[in-house]
Scaffold this active site. Sequence first.
Site: not given
Length: 280
Positions: A185, A33, A37, A188
């Site tokens: 964002m 996260l 998120h 990965r």
Amino acid sequence: MKVFTARDLTQSHILDLKNKGLTIGLVPTMGALHQGHLALVKQAKENNDIVVVSIFVNPTQFNNSADLEKYPRTLEDDLEKLKSVNCDLVFTPNTSEMYCNDEKAELFNFEGLDKEMEGKFRDNHFNGVGTIVKKLFNITSPNKAYFGEKDFQQLQIIKKLVEITKQPVSIIGCPIYREDDGLAMSSRNMRLSKEHRQSAPFIYKTLLQVKELSKKSSPSEIENFVIDKFNNHHNLVLEYFSVANENDLKTANSFHNLHKQRGFIAVFADEIRLIDNIAL
């Protein structure tokens, strides 16, 4: 904050909450996260009595087994972050809990939404996404579910999934959350080398130029512009760029007021695949 790993316990607990008249907001994630998120969780907190976050790295949406194996898993850190934004419940099942040892994706008719852009490079990916999201909806019975616009094609497909399955959930799209240098964002991003991390903001800078060009140039001219930009970049490899209509995701041949359009892009930074998009 409660943490459940079993689907039946999660389902019964949420049913008790709904029987008390409480509304449920769901944020489906694959973990690792970041602030994007957490922004979804905060939005869900504003709109619902209870926020549920699922953390599950879904095998049926990966076309590349190596990518699945390398996908970052940071559960302890994720739980601490969710506590910091007052998440109410976290559902963290294992694969057998979700698939009963039968890791096959259900097949859906997304009316062509899954055949554009990502679908041309990731065969069956969206059937995998649809399969796990349908399962999560059945387990958590959310009133609203929250998805980021970075995966805009996925967002449109989830809306179509709800239409197909007639599930009583409202799908809420939330703006792309970016780093200070513009990079969208993504979980990965933590796999990027220092060199590729320094290069990656070039993607968003190019999209900003695309937005300006859309005022005076055709979609095909813009596509050629983007191809040239990445052909001259030593660190990033363009997989695709497309100007497409937001509603049906089909490639746009011109700009007009009948459709909202976006520029969509996928780029490789070494072996890490990054996607982004921008409203035009």
